[in-house]
Design a protein around this motif. Structure first.
Motif, PDB file in Angstrom:
ATOM      1  N   THR A  74      -3.135 -12.380   0.565  1.00  0.00           N
ATOM      2  CA  THR A  74      -2.954 -12.553   2.011  1.00  0.00           C
ATOM      3  C   THR A  74      -2.010 -11.504   2.601  1.00  0.00           C
ATOM      4  OG1 THR A  74      -1.261 -14.243   1.585  1.00  0.00           O
ATOM      5  CG2 THR A  74      -3.509 -15.011   2.008  1.00  0.00           C
ATOM      6  N   GLY A  75      -0.991 -11.113   1.846  1.00  0.00           N
ATOM      7  CA  GLY A  75      -0.075 -10.085   2.347  1.00  0.00           C
ATOM      8  C   GLY A  75      -0.768  -8.745   2.502  1.00  0.00           C
ATOM      9  N   GLU A  76      -1.522  -8.350   1.494  1.00  0.00           N
ATOM     10  CA  GLU A  76      -2.246  -7.078   1.567  1.00  0.00           C
ATOM     11  C   GLU A  76      -3.267  -7.098   2.701  1.00  0.00           C
ATOM     12  OE1 GLU A  76      -4.799  -3.898  -1.118  1.00  0.00           O
ATOM     13  OE2 GLU A  76      -4.557  -5.928  -1.896  1.00  0.00           O
ATOM     14  N   LEU A  77      -3.999  -8.184   2.832  1.00  0.00           N
ATOM     15  CA  LEU A  77      -5.003  -8.266   3.903  1.00  0.00           C
ATOM     16  C   LEU A  77      -4.341  -8.198   5.271  1.00  0.00           C
ATOM     17  CD1 LEU A  77      -7.361 -10.980   2.372  1.00  0.00           C
ATOM     18  CD2 LEU A  77      -7.647  -8.479   2.349  1.00  0.00           C
ATOM     19  N   TRP A  78      -3.174  -8.827   5.415  1.00  0.00           N
ATOM     20  CA  TRP A  78      -2.435  -8.751   6.675  1.00  0.00           C
ATOM     21  C   TRP A  78      -1.987  -7.308   6.945  1.00  0.00           C
ATOM     22  CZ3 TRP A  78       2.345  -7.178   8.259  1.00  0.00           C
ATOM     23  CH2 TRP A  78       2.710  -7.517   9.559  1.00  0.00           C
ATOM     24  N   GLU A  79      -1.530  -6.608   5.913  1.00  0.00           N
ATOM     25  CA  GLU A  79      -1.103  -5.213   6.077  1.00  0.00           C
ATOM     26  C   GLU A  79      -2.266  -4.326   6.523  1.00  0.00           C
ATOM     27  OE1 GLU A  79       2.349  -5.463   2.614  1.00  0.00           O
ATOM     28  OE2 GLU A  79       0.410  -4.565   2.144  1.00  0.00           O
ATOM     29  N   ILE A  80      -3.433  -4.508   5.912  1.00  0.00           N
ATOM     30  CA  ILE A  80      -4.610  -3.717   6.287  1.00  0.00           C
ATOM     31  C   ILE A  80      -4.992  -4.013   7.732  1.00  0.00           C
ATOM     32  CG2 ILE A  80      -7.080  -3.367   5.840  1.00  0.00           C
ATOM     33  CD1 ILE A  80      -6.382  -4.079   2.838  1.00  0.00           C
ATOM     34  N   LYS A  81      -5.038  -5.288   8.088  1.00  0.00           N
ATOM     35  CA  LYS A  81      -5.381  -5.690   9.459  1.00  0.00           C
ATOM     36  C   LYS A  81      -4.385  -5.098  10.460  1.00  0.00           C
ATOM     37  CE  LYS A  81      -5.795  -9.940  12.190  1.00  0.00           C
ATOM     38  NZ  LYS A  81      -4.484 -10.099  12.804  1.00  0.00           N
ATOM     39  N   THR A  82      -3.109  -5.163  10.111  1.00  0.00           N
ATOM     40  CA  THR A  82      -2.057  -4.633  10.986  1.00  0.00           C
ATOM     41  C   THR A  82      -2.202  -3.124  11.159  1.00  0.00           C
ATOM     42  OG1 THR A  82      -0.562  -6.419  10.389  1.00  0.00           O
ATOM     43  CG2 THR A  82       0.443  -4.401  11.266  1.00  0.00           C
ATOM     44  N   ALA A  83      -2.458  -2.411  10.074  1.00  0.00           N
ATOM     45  CA  ALA A  83      -2.635  -0.951  10.170  1.00  0.00           C
ATOM     46  C   ALA A  83      -3.793  -0.622  11.107  1.00  0.00           C
ATOM     47  CB  ALA A  83      -2.882  -0.365   8.783  1.00  0.00           C
ATOM     48  N   ARG A  84      -4.866  -1.361  10.994  1.00  0.00           N
ATOM     49  CA  ARG A  84      -6.028  -1.097  11.855  1.00  0.00           C
ATOM     50  C   ARG A  84      -5.702  -1.421  13.311  1.00  0.00           C
ATOM     51  NH1 ARG A  84     -11.497  -2.764   9.059  1.00  0.00           N
ATOM     52  NH2 ARG A  84     -12.226  -1.152  10.487  1.00  0.00           N
ATOM     53  N   GLU A  85      -4.959  -2.509  13.552  1.00  0.00           N
ATOM     54  CA  GLU A  85      -4.535  -2.843  14.910  1.00  0.00           C
ATOM     55  C   GLU A  85      -3.662  -1.741  15.502  1.00  0.00           C
ATOM     56  OE1 GLU A  85      -4.336  -7.706  14.314  1.00  0.00           O
ATOM     57  OE2 GLU A  85      -2.474  -6.560  14.448  1.00  0.00           O
ATOM     58  N   GLU A  86      -2.829  -1.150  14.661  1.00  0.00           N
ATOM     59  CA  GLU A  86      -1.905  -0.098  15.109  1.00  0.00           C
ATOM     60  C   GLU A  86      -2.536   1.289  15.064  1.00  0.00           C
ATOM     61  OE1 GLU A  86       0.788  -0.784  16.592  1.00  0.00           O
ATOM     62  OE2 GLU A  86       1.035  -2.890  16.007  1.00  0.00           O
ATOM     63  N   ARG A  87      -3.804   1.354  14.706  1.00  0.00           N
ATOM     64  CA  ARG A  87      -4.568   2.599  14.645  1.00  0.00           C
ATOM     65  C   ARG A  87      -3.980   3.618  13.655  1.00  0.00           C
ATOM     66  NH1 ARG A  87      -7.054   0.346  18.426  1.00  0.00           N
ATOM     67  NH2 ARG A  87      -7.947   0.843  20.371  1.00  0.00           N
ATOM     68  N   VAL A  88      -3.471   3.085  12.550  1.00  0.00           N
ATOM     69  CA  VAL A  88      -2.989   3.917  11.455  1.00  0.00           C
ATOM     70  C   VAL A  88      -4.164   4.076  10.483  1.00  0.00           C
ATOM     71  CG1 VAL A  88      -1.330   4.091   9.552  1.00  0.00           C
ATOM     72  CG2 VAL A  88      -0.626   3.092  11.740  1.00  0.00           C
ATOM     73  N   PRO A  89      -4.537   5.299  10.119  1.00  0.00           N
ATOM     74  CA  PRO A  89      -5.676   5.503   9.218  1.00  0.00           C
ATOM     75  C   PRO A  89      -5.505   4.756   7.889  1.00  0.00           C
ATOM     76  CG  PRO A  89      -4.947   7.596  10.134  1.00  0.00           C
ATOM     77  CD  PRO A  89      -3.919   6.568  10.525  1.00  0.00           C
ATOM     78  N   VAL A  90      -6.592   4.132   7.452  1.00  0.00           N
ATOM     79  CA  VAL A  90      -6.590   3.367   6.205  1.00  0.00           C
ATOM     80  C   VAL A  90      -7.675   3.902   5.277  1.00  0.00           C
ATOM     81  CG1 VAL A  90      -6.911   1.082   5.161  1.00  0.00           C
ATOM     82  CG2 VAL A  90      -5.821   1.269   7.411  1.00  0.00           C
ATOM     83  N   MET A  91      -7.324   4.071   4.007  1.00  0.00           N
ATOM     84  CA  MET A  91      -8.300   4.379   2.969  1.00  0.00           C
ATOM     85  C   MET A  91      -8.116   3.350   1.864  1.00  0.00           C
ATOM     86  SD  MET A  91      -8.744   7.664   0.397  1.00  0.00           S
ATOM     87  CE  MET A  91      -7.267   7.278  -0.542  1.00  0.00           C
ATOM     88  N   GLU A 107     -11.416  -7.449   6.209  1.00  0.00           N
ATOM     89  CA  GLU A 107     -10.369  -6.517   6.650  1.00  0.00           C
ATOM     90  C   GLU A 107     -10.682  -5.083   6.252  1.00  0.00           C
ATOM     91  OE1 GLU A 107      -8.591 -10.566   6.485  1.00  0.00           O
ATOM     92  OE2 GLU A 107      -9.914  -9.409   5.176  1.00  0.00           O
ATOM     93  N   LEU A 108     -11.515  -4.911   5.233  1.00  0.00           N
ATOM     94  CA  LEU A 108     -11.886  -3.569   4.784  1.00  0.00           C
ATOM     95  C   LEU A 108     -13.238  -3.119   5.341  1.00  0.00           C
ATOM     96  CD1 LEU A 108     -10.649  -3.712   1.087  1.00  0.00           C
ATOM     97  CD2 LEU A 108      -9.795  -2.211   2.898  1.00  0.00           C
ATOM     98  N   SER A 109     -13.819  -3.912   6.214  1.00  0.00           N
ATOM     99  CA  SER A 109     -15.095  -3.540   6.824  1.00  0.00           C
ATOM    100  C   SER A 109     -14.939  -2.227   7.601  1.00  0.00           C
ATOM    101  CB  SER A 109     -15.559  -4.648   7.772  1.00  0.00           C
ATOM    102  OG  SER A 109     -16.748  -4.279   8.407  1.00  0.00           O
ATOM    103  N   GLY A 110     -15.773  -1.249   7.293  1.00  0.00           N
ATOM    104  CA  GLY A 110     -15.710   0.049   7.957  1.00  0.00           C
ATOM    105  C   GLY A 110     -14.662   0.997   7.398  1.00  0.00           C
ATOM    106  N   VAL A 111     -13.917   0.560   6.397  1.00  0.00           N
ATOM    107  CA  VAL A 111     -12.893   1.397   5.760  1.00  0.00           C
ATOM    108  C   VAL A 111     -13.517   2.099   4.561  1.00  0.00           C
ATOM    109  CG1 VAL A 111     -10.719   1.362   4.456  1.00  0.00           C
ATOM    110  CG2 VAL A 111     -10.960  -0.049   6.503  1.00  0.00           C
ATOM    111  N   LEU A 112     -13.293   3.394   4.449  1.00  0.00           N
ATOM    112  CA  LEU A 112     -13.755   4.152   3.296  1.00  0.00           C
ATOM    113  C   LEU A 112     -12.995   3.670   2.063  1.00  0.00           C
ATOM    114  CD1 LEU A 112     -15.394   6.549   2.101  1.00  0.00           C
ATOM    115  CD2 LEU A 112     -13.405   7.993   2.661  1.00  0.00           C
ATOM    116  N   VAL A 113     -13.734   3.237   1.036  1.00  0.00           N
ATOM    117  CA  VAL A 113     -13.122   2.815  -0.226  1.00  0.00           C
ATOM    118  C   VAL A 113     -13.659   3.748  -1.309  1.00  0.00           C
ATOM    119  CG1 VAL A 113     -12.762   0.932  -1.857  1.00  0.00           C
ATOM    120  CG2 VAL A 113     -13.013   0.419   0.584  1.00  0.00           C
ATOM    121  N   VAL A 114     -12.743   4.412  -1.993  1.00  0.00           N
ATOM    122  CA  VAL A 114     -13.106   5.474  -2.940  1.00  0.00           C
ATOM    123  C   VAL A 114     -12.520   5.196  -4.317  1.00  0.00           C
ATOM    124  CG1 VAL A 114     -13.240   7.207  -1.086  1.00  0.00           C
ATOM    125  CG2 VAL A 114     -11.082   6.879  -2.325  1.00  0.00           C
TER     126      VAL A 114
END
Length: 128
Positions: A74-91, A107-114
């Motif tokens: 839940t913490g990681e998912l909140w961090e990813i969601k928050t980054a996207r809300e703040e328009r910080v690039p996520v990979m 929360e990772l929908s549309g995020v490039l996962v490599v």
């Protein structure tokens, strides 16, 4: 002189070993990238959320370490969601070939996962 990116590393607590490894990799002189690890290293509570949002907003990007533990983190998912809300690039980055989730959380929908490779990390840092 190359720019050093401020990177927030988001991870499930069960995958802390991977955050430690990634941070160490960034310090290796042979590694073709450099960044400052700004991740939250302590379990979170409500006060933590405010501090964590500020820390994420001050970063150039977020690398989310992805494993079978991610969907329940839940913490990681909140961090990813928050980054996207703040328009910080996520990979997203798979921590290993053997520990890939069957599906990715919303929360990772549309995020490039490599895959975890130096080139993939360097390419992300070069884009941000």
């Amino acid at each position: 002189m190359a720019r050093t990116n401020r990177i927030f590393i988001s991870f499930a607590m069960e995958d802390e070993w991977a955050r430690i490894r990634l941070g160490g990799q960034a310090k290796n002189e042979r590694t073709p990238f450099d960044f400052v690890d700004m991740s939250a290293k302590k379990p979170w509570d409500e006060a933590w959320k405010t501090q964590c949002r500020s820390r994420i907003k001050g970063c150039d990007g977020v690398i989310a370490l992805v494993s079978n533990n991610t969907a329940g983190a839940t913490g990681e998912l909140w961090e990813i969601k928050t980054a996207r809300e703040e328009r910080v690039p996520v990979m997203g980055m798979y921590i290993s070939q053997d520990n890939r989730p069957v599906w990715l959380p919303p929360e990772l929908s549309g995020v490039l996962v490599v895959d975890w490779t130096w080139d993939n990390i360097k390419n992300f840092l070069d884009r941000i």
